[in-house]
Enzyme design. Structure first.
Site, PDB file in Angstrom:
ATOM      1  N   GLY A   1      55.170  77.831 100.696  1.00  0.00           N
ATOM      2  CA  GLY A   1      56.264  77.944  99.723  1.00  0.00           C
ATOM      3  C   GLY A   1      57.543  77.355 100.269  1.00  0.00           C
ATOM      4  O   GLY A   1      57.519  76.282 100.875  1.00  0.00           O
TER       5      GLY A   1
ATOM      6  N   GLU B   1      53.757  77.035 105.690  1.00  0.00           N
ATOM      7  CA  GLU B   1      53.715  75.677 105.154  1.00  0.00           C
ATOM      8  C   GLU B   1      54.862  75.585 104.160  1.00  0.00           C
ATOM      9  O   GLU B   1      54.768  76.118 103.053  1.00  0.00           O
ATOM     10  CB  GLU B   1      52.370  75.439 104.475  1.00  0.00           C
ATOM     11  CG  GLU B   1      51.171  75.532 105.414  1.00  0.00           C
ATOM     12  CD  GLU B   1      50.869  74.200 106.102  1.00  0.00           C
ATOM     13  OE1 GLU B   1      51.138  73.143 105.499  1.00  0.00           O
ATOM     14  OE2 GLU B   1      50.375  74.216 107.253  1.00  0.00           O
TER      15      GLU B   1
ATOM     16  N   CYS C   1      54.743  69.409  97.978  1.00  0.00           N
ATOM     17  CA  CYS C   1      55.520  69.500  99.223  1.00  0.00           C
ATOM     18  C   CYS C   1      55.525  68.196 100.014  1.00  0.00           C
ATOM     19  O   CYS C   1      56.433  67.965 100.809  1.00  0.00           O
ATOM     20  CB  CYS C   1      54.975  70.627 100.090  1.00  0.00           C
ATOM     21  SG  CYS C   1      53.187  70.539 100.306  1.00  0.00           S
TER      22      CYS C   1
END
Lengths: 466, 522
Positions: free
Chosen positions: B232, B254, B289
């Site tokens: 997140g 992560e 991401c």
């Protein structure tokens, strides 16, 4: 100070192979040339016997340096990684990047993976701390390697800063504080904590050798003040008397009739610790279980090698890490019951088993979680630098020693190289029904079609079909 | 469509429930069932079956949550022909090229691949690793044993809700742990489907799913776990790590960051641009991401780059990109508002050279390019996580290093160049989770390299064997026999012993021999 170190790091000087080797050589030189100063400081802080100092600290430091110098070029090389047909054509590697500026609280082991370092030695060993500060200035590059001495306020101030990694060695209580402070900056941590390291002793052992190794792992390790020292013993009710007698004999052999007079055993580090240990011993229901030793001298901060037999599980001595020369022996009916005793406590940094029973060894390794283990010896596993040294659960996280130290202070960065050829339009929108057909053909087993697609030669400009 | 919080029969999930859940998982773990090879294999095979059986439902859930392009699902109509293997590779190939097929196919394909890799390698991974011992501990043997941590908490994200939930679970299972999954409440249909499927296909004593939002997650974080993995953002990452600190629980995080793309001149521009587009708008419309966040290129080259982007974007998404079915929508109105604000920032007015169209009701934003953006504009100060692409122009390509290194370390960094020296400099001086030269995002699919961040973009890594390692404690074990005990080691310490010990440590072979086989005392 952190700003200045960050600038030093950004300048790139700590990344060079030459700089790293020069620092490692500096440490080795420092330890070699100033051995007697170091031994003296350790004696001042802990009455540590010179041989113990030599083996446990000086020699380890020297061999760590030597190992690092030898290994460094290999360790620094990127590690090639296989790529599959699916990302063809490409090559991949894992590059070890230094993290930046790291904070090391309380150990000797200097990171040598290209980082700038601040070392905060323990204030509880003041002579060593101040010697370290002086030596690092003299022998190492002080724009990138610094020592900060101090106690709680200094440590707290350091912990407020942003570091790229923190390695902390010490207690679980402070470990939580360090990790919470690190969380504010998303700083990764290595925590080397403690625990109650058990030694399980079977009856089928060579008692003389086992006893010597247990003594070596208890009273020869800073007089029990070591994170991997034997904390307590578990053995069968039947074997306990033999074991106790063996220990008594061994202790006398090693330390003489009056161990408090022996020069071969360290003292307790501070009055506070002395008080704590005496408290453990004098607790109700523990003091009457004494089978050996028990004498104490508060002026010289010395306590005899002491054994207590079957103190209650709820007593303090069985609840907290002893970190001193007191050795409880817990008896069970059957040795397999020892697993439950151990596993009912937090996971220890180390666990030991003395036995010739192969099945028992296997069961022990499989069912007792701990940082590390030695079978038929104590402490030894931490000297094998081809293995990581670290805890699990309450005894810590992360590890170091040997190449693991290098890895602990590096970021393993994946790097994938591609060329411009071999681009498949299949990858891209618009996702037309035609593309859909091609892809289905691909998926339904058209190997030639797949190969073509892989090499980027099937395209959406024709109804190439397999 | 706006976010809805999953409405079920209201079972208040608080501290008590959380505690009970952990206890159940701990009992299951302590029973030893998760440690057996056959249990691990069975769960992994069940996950494979689960993926095969549920494609349609997954597509529906993703569509509800994120309106992902539908087409991918039809691509994934696999039948039980002998082409299965090839089909796997084929789909995999498609997915691994980081293509714009962001729907179920991508995620299911990667999940199945992770299972297959684990099934194939598990015996090797579980086997203790022998370690060399030296003369100083002779005679002895040593090995590193991989031990499960115990009970794992995995908190997943909304943008690839299946992949980011199941991939870590695969690692935890392979390593022999019991595990609790908390999927993201921002993808509620996916979350609820995961709960249903896990209960149907997996061992519910040892593998559980809890749905919920902030209060449920907080209750879970109060408990003691043996490891936590969180995917997140950095803000919540700090909260997770602080909670973990109370129990000395190790974490993998992560997170994200601004993934830069440096674009040099003298490259195959068309291919570069296509790969850029695939990594940006083809990845959940920028909501990933490892999506390229912003571009760095020279003032001279920028016009060419912008033209090429415009051309290829139109080829891919047509003229009316706001309506394109091949682009995902923005996940919810909060993020839509956030992205709109970035576009409305004074500092970027006049800088939009392409796109900019928005539809508030449908939560859609067209691919948007901004040129000559200033470094202190809003859009350069947070992770964009959307379809906006700022281009910063420099006098000289070497200036990009300063720009990148002045920000926090990103999860990924990309460069398009044919210049060997520039490639080397990039790899040497840019610290990022991972780096790709001449492409974007595909390193995620190479399971022989670790996938993870550094600094603000995270800590720890996974994928392939790294997943197994992430959820294992590496326990060092040394075995000794009772023979070969050196008196040198023991007190009383005479001067002689000290000299001998030094000789030993100094490596004098003769001295070593004497000391090692020293049956005789000093």
């Amino acid at each position: 100070m952190v700003k200045q170190l960050r600038q030093s790091f950004k300048s790139g000087k700590t990344k060079s192979y030459q700089w790293r080797v020069s620092q490692l050589k500096g440490i080795a030189k420092m330890v070699e040339e100033r051995e007697s100063d170091i031994v003296q400081a350790l004696y001042q802080d802990l009455s540590k016997p010179p041989l113990e100092a030599f083996v446990a600290e000086i020699s380890m430091a020297k061999s760590s340096c030597r190992e690092a110098i030898e290994g460094l070029q290999d360790w620094m090389k990127p590690e090639k990684a296989k790529t599959g047909i699916s990302t063809y054509p490409s090559t991949a590697e894992i590059v070890s990047d230094p993290l930046g500026v790291v904070l090391v609280i309380s150990t000797w082991n200097f990171p040598f993976s290209g980082n700038a370092v601040v070392l905060k030695p323990s204030e509880i060993a003041p002579a060593t701390s101040s010697l370290l500060s002086k030596l690092v200035k003299d022998y190492l590059d002080d724009s990138a390697v610094k020592v900060v001495e101090g106690a709680i306020p200094e440590t707290s101030a350091l912990l407020d800063q942003q570091w790229d990694k923190i390695l902390y060695t010490g207690s679980a209580r402070v470990g939580r504080i360090v990790m919470a402070a690190a969380a504010k900056h998303l700083t990764p941590v290595v925590l080397e904590l403690g625990g109650k390291c058990p030694a399980v002793v079977d009856s089928n052992v060579n008692l003389e050798v086992a006893v010597r190794r247990i003594i070596a792992g208890k009273w020869q390790c800073n007089n029990g003040q070591a994170c991997i020292g034997v904390d307590y013993i578990i053995t069968t009710k039947d074997f306990a008397p033999k074991l106790i007698e063996g220990l008594r004999k061994g202790i006398e052999e090693f330390f003489g009739k009056d161990p408090m007079e022996s020069k071969d055993i360290s003292r307790i580090v501070s009055p506070a610790q002395f008080k704590r240990l005496v408290g453990l011993l004098d607790e109700d229901n523990v003091s009457d279980k004494l089978v050996l030793g028990g004498r104490r001298d508060s002026t010289r901060l010395k306590i005899d090698p002491t054994i207590v037999l079957d103190p209650p599980q709820e007593s303090q001595i069985m609840q907290e890490e002893i970190f001193g020369p007191l050795l409880p022996i817990v008896t069970v009916g059957n040795l397999k019951e020892s697993f439950q005793v151990i596993n009912s406590k937090p996971k220890p940094l180390a666990a030991y088993l003395f036995t010739e029973d192969e099945q028992l060894k296997q069961d022990f390794v499989e069912n007792v979680p701990s940082g590390g283990m030695s079978i038929n010896d104590t402490i030894l596993h931490v000297t094998v630098h081809t293995m990581p040294f670290g805890g699990v659960g309450e005894s810590g996280m992360g590890s170091y020693h040997g190449k693991f130290s290098f890895d602990a202070f590096s970021h393993k960065k994946s790097v994938l190289y591609r060329s411009f050829s071999g681009d498949a339009s299949l990858r891209y929108p618009p996702y037309t029904p035609k593309k859909q057909m091609v892809m289905k053909g691909l998926m339904n087993g058209g190997l030639p079609g797949m190969l073509l697609a892989l090499l980027g030669w099937s395209s959406h400009n024709s109804g190439t079909k397999s | 469509m706006a976010t809805t919080i999953e409405e079920k029969e209201v079972t208040v999930f608080g501290e008590e429930e959380a505690k009970q859940l952990v206890n159940e998982l701990r009992v299951a773990y302590d029973s030893g069932r998760t440690r057996s090879y056959s249990w691990r294999v069975a769960q992994l095979k069940n996950i494979l079956r689960m993926c095969d059986d549920s494609e349609k439902e997954v597509v529906e859930a993703l569509h509800k949550d994120l309106a992902k392009p539908e087409l991918e699902s039809t691509l994934y109509e696999r039948d039980n022909t002998g082409g299965r293997q090839l089909a796997n590779i084929g789909v995999l190939y498609l997915m691994k090229w980081g293509d714009a097929v962001v729907g179920s196919a991508l995620q299911l394909g990667m999940i199945k691949n992770a299972c297959k890799v684990a099934l194939k390698e598990l015996k090797n991974w579980i086997r203790p690793e022998k370690a060399k011992t030296s003369l100083t501990t002779f005679p002895s043997s040593a090995e590193i044993v991989s031990e499960p941590f115990g009970v794992i908490l995995i908190i997943s994200a909304w943008n690839y809700p299946f992949l980011l939930s199941i991939d870590p679970v695969i690692g935890a299972i392979a390593a022999g742990n019991a595990v609790l999954l908390k999927p993201s409440e921002l993808a509620p249909a996916s979350s609820s489907l995961l709960a249903k499927l896990f209960a149907q296909y997996l061992d519910t004593c040892s593998i559980k799913v809890v749905e919920g939002a902030v209060s449920e997650t907080s209750a879970l974080l109060e408990q003691k776990w043996d490891k936590i993995m969180y995917t997140g953002n950095g803000r919540v990452g700090r909260i997770v790590m602080a909670a973990a600190a109370k129990h000395l629980t190790p974490v993998i995080m992560e997170l994200g960051g601004k993934c830069p793309v440096v674009v040099d001149s003298d490259i195959n521009l068309q291919v570069a641009v296509r790969r850029l587009i695939a990594g940006k708008w083809g990845c959940n419309n920028g909501q990933a991401c490892i999506s390229p966040d912003y571009i760095l290129t020279t003032k001279d080259y920028a016009p060419k780059l912008v033209d090429a982007l415009k051309t290829e974007l139109e080829k891919f998404y047509g003229k009316n990109q706001l309506e394109s079915k091949d682009l995902s929508r923005i996940v919810n109105s909060n993020h839509f508002a956030r992205l709109s604000k970035l576009l409305e920032d004074e500092k970027v007015s006049g800088k939009i050279v392409y796109g900019g169209e928005r539809d508030k009701d449908k939560l859609r934003i067209a691919p948007t390019i901004l040129l000559d953006v200033l470094r202190d504009s809003l859009i350069m100060n947070e992770e964009i996580f959307g379809p906006l692409l700022p281009i910063l122009t420099l006098n000289n390509i070497d200036e990009s290093f300063n720009v990148i290194n002045s920000g926090t370390k990103p999860l990924a960094a990309y460069i398009f160049t044919n210049n060997k020296k520039l490639k080397e400099k990039f790899v040497m001086s840019v610290s990022a989770g991972g780096i790709v030269i001449n492409d974007t995002t595909i390193h995620m699919a190479v399971h022989t390299v670790p996938f993870g961040g550094v600094g603000e973009s995270g800590m720890g890594s996974y994928h392939g064997k790294f997943s197994f390692d992430a959820f294992s404690h590496k326990k060092a074990v040394v075995y000794r026999s009772f023979t070969g005990d050196a008196a040198l080691r023991y007190p009383p310490y005479t001067g002689f012993k000290l000299r001998m010990m030094k000789a030993l440590m100094g490596g004098s072979f003769l001295a070593i021999l004497r000391a090692l086989f020293g049956g005789s005392k000093s």
